[in-house]
Design a protein around this motif. Structure first.
Motif, PDB file in Angstrom:
ATOM      1  N   ASN A  15      40.939   5.859 -15.847  1.00  0.00           N
ATOM      2  CA  ASN A  15      41.084   5.544 -14.434  1.00  0.00           C
ATOM      3  C   ASN A  15      42.228   6.348 -13.809  1.00  0.00           C
ATOM      4  O   ASN A  15      42.122   6.809 -12.676  1.00  0.00           O
ATOM      5  N   PHE A  16      43.327   6.492 -14.557  1.00  0.00           N
ATOM      6  CA  PHE A  16      44.448   7.289 -14.044  1.00  0.00           C
ATOM      7  C   PHE A  16      44.001   8.738 -13.867  1.00  0.00           C
ATOM      8  O   PHE A  16      44.350   9.389 -12.876  1.00  0.00           O
ATOM      9  N   SER A  17      43.194   9.212 -14.803  1.00  0.00           N
ATOM     10  CA  SER A  17      42.671  10.567 -14.711  1.00  0.00           C
ATOM     11  C   SER A  17      41.740  10.686 -13.487  1.00  0.00           C
ATOM     12  O   SER A  17      41.800  11.656 -12.737  1.00  0.00           O
ATOM     13  N   ASP A  18      40.912   9.674 -13.272  1.00  0.00           N
ATOM     14  CA  ASP A  18      40.003   9.695 -12.112  1.00  0.00           C
ATOM     15  C   ASP A  18      40.771   9.717 -10.791  1.00  0.00           C
ATOM     16  O   ASP A  18      40.338  10.347  -9.827  1.00  0.00           O
ATOM     17  N   SER A  19      41.900   9.022 -10.745  1.00  0.00           N
ATOM     18  CA  SER A  19      42.667   9.007  -9.490  1.00  0.00           C
ATOM     19  C   SER A  19      43.164  10.407  -9.139  1.00  0.00           C
ATOM     20  O   SER A  19      43.323  10.740  -7.963  1.00  0.00           O
ATOM     21  N   GLU A  20      43.371  11.239 -10.158  1.00  0.00           N
ATOM     22  CA  GLU A  20      43.772  12.624  -9.897  1.00  0.00           C
ATOM     23  C   GLU A  20      42.611  13.429  -9.301  1.00  0.00           C
ATOM     24  O   GLU A  20      42.820  14.355  -8.531  1.00  0.00           O
ATOM     25  N   ILE A  21      41.395  13.043  -9.663  1.00  0.00           N
ATOM     26  CA  ILE A  21      40.194  13.658  -9.062  1.00  0.00           C
ATOM     27  C   ILE A  21      40.082  13.204  -7.609  1.00  0.00           C
ATOM     28  O   ILE A  21      39.826  14.000  -6.705  1.00  0.00           O
ATOM     29  N   VAL A  22      40.285  11.907  -7.393  1.00  0.00           N
ATOM     30  CA  VAL A  22      40.219  11.357  -6.034  1.00  0.00           C
ATOM     31  C   VAL A  22      41.244  12.067  -5.139  1.00  0.00           C
ATOM     32  O   VAL A  22      40.922  12.501  -4.026  1.00  0.00           O
ATOM     33  N   PHE A 153      46.420  14.306 -18.731  1.00  0.00           N
ATOM     34  CA  PHE A 153      45.109  13.924 -19.269  1.00  0.00           C
ATOM     35  C   PHE A 153      44.071  14.969 -18.899  1.00  0.00           C
ATOM     36  O   PHE A 153      44.109  15.518 -17.799  1.00  0.00           O
ATOM     37  N   ILE A 154      43.149  15.195 -19.820  1.00  0.00           N
ATOM     38  CA  ILE A 154      41.954  15.974 -19.469  1.00  0.00           C
ATOM     39  C   ILE A 154      40.756  15.115 -19.847  1.00  0.00           C
ATOM     40  O   ILE A 154      40.582  14.772 -21.017  1.00  0.00           O
ATOM     41  N   SER A 155      39.957  14.764 -18.859  1.00  0.00           N
ATOM     42  CA  SER A 155      38.811  13.935 -19.224  1.00  0.00           C
ATOM     43  C   SER A 155      37.684  14.846 -19.692  1.00  0.00           C
ATOM     44  O   SER A 155      37.344  15.831 -19.037  1.00  0.00           O
ATOM     45  N   ILE A 156      37.159  14.588 -20.893  1.00  0.00           N
ATOM     46  CA  ILE A 156      36.178  15.502 -21.514  1.00  0.00           C
ATOM     47  C   ILE A 156      34.768  14.929 -21.459  1.00  0.00           C
ATOM     48  O   ILE A 156      33.805  15.625 -21.746  1.00  0.00           O
ATOM     49  N   MET A 157      34.648  13.669 -21.149  1.00  0.00           N
ATOM     50  CA  MET A 157      33.324  13.058 -21.027  1.00  0.00           C
ATOM     51  C   MET A 157      33.451  11.791 -20.194  1.00  0.00           C
ATOM     52  O   MET A 157      34.561  11.310 -19.967  1.00  0.00           O
ATOM     53  N   ASP A 194      51.256  25.872 -15.990  1.00  0.00           N
ATOM     54  CA  ASP A 194      52.051  25.064 -15.051  1.00  0.00           C
ATOM     55  C   ASP A 194      53.225  24.380 -15.742  1.00  0.00           C
ATOM     56  O   ASP A 194      53.912  23.564 -15.124  1.00  0.00           O
ATOM     57  N   GLY A 195      53.418  24.627 -17.008  1.00  0.00           N
ATOM     58  CA  GLY A 195      54.597  24.083 -17.707  1.00  0.00           C
ATOM     59  C   GLY A 195      54.319  22.840 -18.530  1.00  0.00           C
ATOM     60  O   GLY A 195      55.214  22.313 -19.186  1.00  0.00           O
ATOM     61  N   PHE A 196      53.078  22.318 -18.514  1.00  0.00           N
ATOM     62  CA  PHE A 196      52.768  21.132 -19.331  1.00  0.00           C
ATOM     63  C   PHE A 196      52.794  21.520 -20.815  1.00  0.00           C
ATOM     64  O   PHE A 196      52.508  22.661 -21.173  1.00  0.00           O
ATOM     65  N   ARG A 197      53.147  20.574 -21.653  1.00  0.00           N
ATOM     66  CA  ARG A 197      53.253  20.853 -23.082  1.00  0.00           C
ATOM     67  C   ARG A 197      52.390  19.917 -23.933  1.00  0.00           C
ATOM     68  O   ARG A 197      52.399  19.999 -25.158  1.00  0.00           O
ATOM     69  N   GLU A 198      51.690  18.991 -23.287  1.00  0.00           N
ATOM     70  CA  GLU A 198      50.855  18.063 -24.055  1.00  0.00           C
ATOM     71  C   GLU A 198      49.641  17.674 -23.219  1.00  0.00           C
ATOM     72  O   GLU A 198      49.786  17.374 -22.038  1.00  0.00           O
ATOM     73  N   VAL A 199      48.464  17.719 -23.851  1.00  0.00           N
ATOM     74  CA  VAL A 199      47.271  17.222 -23.160  1.00  0.00           C
ATOM     75  C   VAL A 199      46.614  16.138 -24.005  1.00  0.00           C
ATOM     76  O   VAL A 199      46.596  16.222 -25.233  1.00  0.00           O
ATOM     77  N   THR A 200      46.100  15.123 -23.338  1.00  0.00           N
ATOM     78  CA  THR A 200      45.336  14.080 -24.028  1.00  0.00           C
ATOM     79  C   THR A 200      43.886  14.191 -23.577  1.00  0.00           C
ATOM     80  O   THR A 200      43.596  14.063 -22.382  1.00  0.00           O
ATOM     81  N   LEU A 201      43.003  14.464 -24.531  1.00  0.00           N
ATOM     82  CA  LEU A 201      41.575  14.563 -24.216  1.00  0.00           C
ATOM     83  C   LEU A 201      41.002  13.156 -24.153  1.00  0.00           C
ATOM     84  O   LEU A 201      41.120  12.388 -25.112  1.00  0.00           O
ATOM     85  N   LEU A 202      40.392  12.829 -23.032  1.00  0.00           N
ATOM     86  CA  LEU A 202      39.961  11.449 -22.808  1.00  0.00           C
ATOM     87  C   LEU A 202      38.455  11.277 -22.773  1.00  0.00           C
ATOM     88  O   LEU A 202      37.743  12.073 -22.159  1.00  0.00           O
TER      89      LEU A 202
END
Ligand code: 5AD
Ligand code: SF4
Length: 448
Positions: A15-22, A153-157, A194-202
């Motif tokens: 949901n937090f990832s979706d809010s970034e899409i919104v 976060f990166i939503s993968i599915m 952009d300087g990020f150092r960690e991604v969570t595939l969701l």
């Protein structure tokens, strides 16, 4: 003049990832995101339906926000996400919640938000709760909460078709669909730049990620995807959530072992330690299967961080069945757990088939025992780290003290250590000297 949008998010990481899409959809339609609801022209709550108390929190918040209408005539209040999908038109009826909602959009309808807002402004019904079989928002570049942040976060599915008996998610998030791996890799590269150092595939069940190329027929499964994202850059750490025990393969564990930048932490929801309860829950694995997966993790990835989700008091859970959950907790030795009382959700398999017959007081007692046990397990796990030196990715200042920094180990443990001029994004070697059940404390020994 551009509209000011305020977005508040409830529920899971997805949901937090979706809010970034919104935020992305809205800002590309001449809107600005604000972090102050009292200044907003549009307030959007991205909501969760997973348990009754998650929905109650949202309703209370909607009620508390209504007074802003007096100060700002024309203010629009919208409900997005799982509650929008579950309650649909009913949300627009004032009698349902005893309050007014102007706009309702389900998880697959965010591209339509600008039109829905235009409809709501003219006083029309603004609702879109169509679920899609292929929407992944792959081409939408999320607007990050924390530009210049460390972890994203990166939503993968999207979606879920497992139909666990207790769970509303297959109804609110629809069919399972995977996102094009090229767009996932491009997003990882952009985050690194952009300087990020960690991604969570969701994903709701990342192990069933599957992408087939139309032309070549090449299939990418989750292990391959994970390897490809890990190969983007050794400075980028990779995490993922959530795995379903029935689908978590040895191949995935070997892939994790191969890449130092794939974090050694697995979230593997147990739900119950009783095979009978698991059967009623439609989880499709037994207690033995689960313990075998834990053994495989310990064999292939010694020392791997382990976390889980547990439900207390599912339909028909006996004292003995509950005891089996406590026993699996001991055997697995989880570092961390999310623990819940069962909450019946309308329309789910369990609501149709079984009585919610464990008395509230019994649910509470069992949950308290589970929480107490987990507290002891977390403390034991943290104590065993004292004296070790671990690599910590610095996230920022500690909430408690300005002179301390905080970050996480690969195993997903929070570490607090004195600031010696470190910046968010720095990898620091920290020697662990003390702990509580929730946090490790240490001193930097060297940084790079
Ligand atoms: N009641 C209680 N907990 C639930 N979960 C999912 N549905 C319910 C429910 N109806 C928990 C599960 C899941 C986590 C996200 O929430 O443990 O893994
Ligand atoms: Fe809540 Fe589940 Fe929806 Fe996430 S997917 S917001 S946890 S109901």
């Amino acid at each position: 003049m551009s509209k000011k949008i305020y977005i508040e998010t409830y529920g899971c990481q997805m949901n937090f990832s979706d809010s970034e899409i919104v935020a992305s959809v809205m800002t590309s339609h001449d809107a600005k995101v604000t972090d102050a609801p009292e200044n907003a022209d549009v307030i959007l709550l991205n909501t969760c339906s997973i348990r009754d108390n998650a929905e109650r929190r949202v309703v209370n918040r909607l009620r508390a926000l209504q007074h802003l209408r007096k100060r700002r005539p024309g203010l629009l209040i919208g409900v997005l996400g799982c509650m929008a999908e579950r309650l649909k038109e009913d949300l627009l009826e004032e009698k349902t919640l005893g309050l007014r909602v102007d706009l309702v959009a389900g998880p697959d309808a965010y591209r339509q938000l600008p039109e829905l807002m235009a409809d709501a402004e003219t006083g029309q019904k603004a609702i879109n709760v169509m679920l899609s079989a292929d929407e992944t928002y792959a081409d939408i570049s999320p607007v990050r909460y924390t530009p210049g942040g460390v972890s994203a976060f990166i939503s993968i599915m999207r979606g879920c078709e497992n139909f666990c008996a207790y769970c509303v998610v297959p109804f609110t998030r629809g069919k399972e669909r995977s996102r094009d791996p090229r767009s996932i890799l491009a997003e990882a590269r952009r985050l690194l730049a952009d300087g990020f150092r960690e991604v969570t595939l969701l994903g709701q069940n990342v192990n069933s990620y599957r992408w087939k190329e139309d032309d070549s027929g090449k299939v990418t499964g989750f292990s391959e995807l994970l390897g490809e994202v890990a190969s983007v850059d050794p400075r980028l750490r990779i995490r993922f959530a959530t795995s379903h025990p029935k689908d978590m393969s040895d191949e995935l564990l070997h892939q994790m072992a191969r890449h130092p930048n794939i974090c050694k932490a697995i979230h593997l929801p147990l739900q119950s330690g009783s095979s009978e309860v698991l059967k009623r829950m439609n989880r499709k694995y037994t207690r033995e299967d689960y313990l075998e997966r834990i053994a495989a993790i310990k064999r292939i990835l010694p020392g791997c961080g382990l976390s889980t989700d547990i439900i207390a008091g599912f339909c028909g859970e006996t004292e003995e069945e509950f005891g089996e959950t406590m026993d699996v907790m001991d055997q697995a030795g989880f570092d961390f757990a999310f623990m819940f009382k069962y909450s019946e959700r309308p329309g789910t398999l369990a609501a149709k088939k079984y009585a919610d017959d464990v008395p509230e007081a019994v649910k509470t007692r069992r949950l308290t025992s589970i929480i107490d046990k987990q507290q002891a397990l977390s403390l034991e796990s943290n104590r065993s780290d004292i004296g070790k030196t671990m690599e910590v990715l610095t996230e920022g200042r500690s909430k408690r003290s300005d002179r301390m920094m905080m970050g996480r180990t690969s195993h997903n443990k929070v570490v607090v250590f004195p600031d010696q001029g470190f910046k968010p994004g720095d990898y620091v070697q920290v020697k662990i000297t003390a702990c509580s059940a929730a946090t490790l404390k240490g001193e930097a020994v060297k940084s790079h």
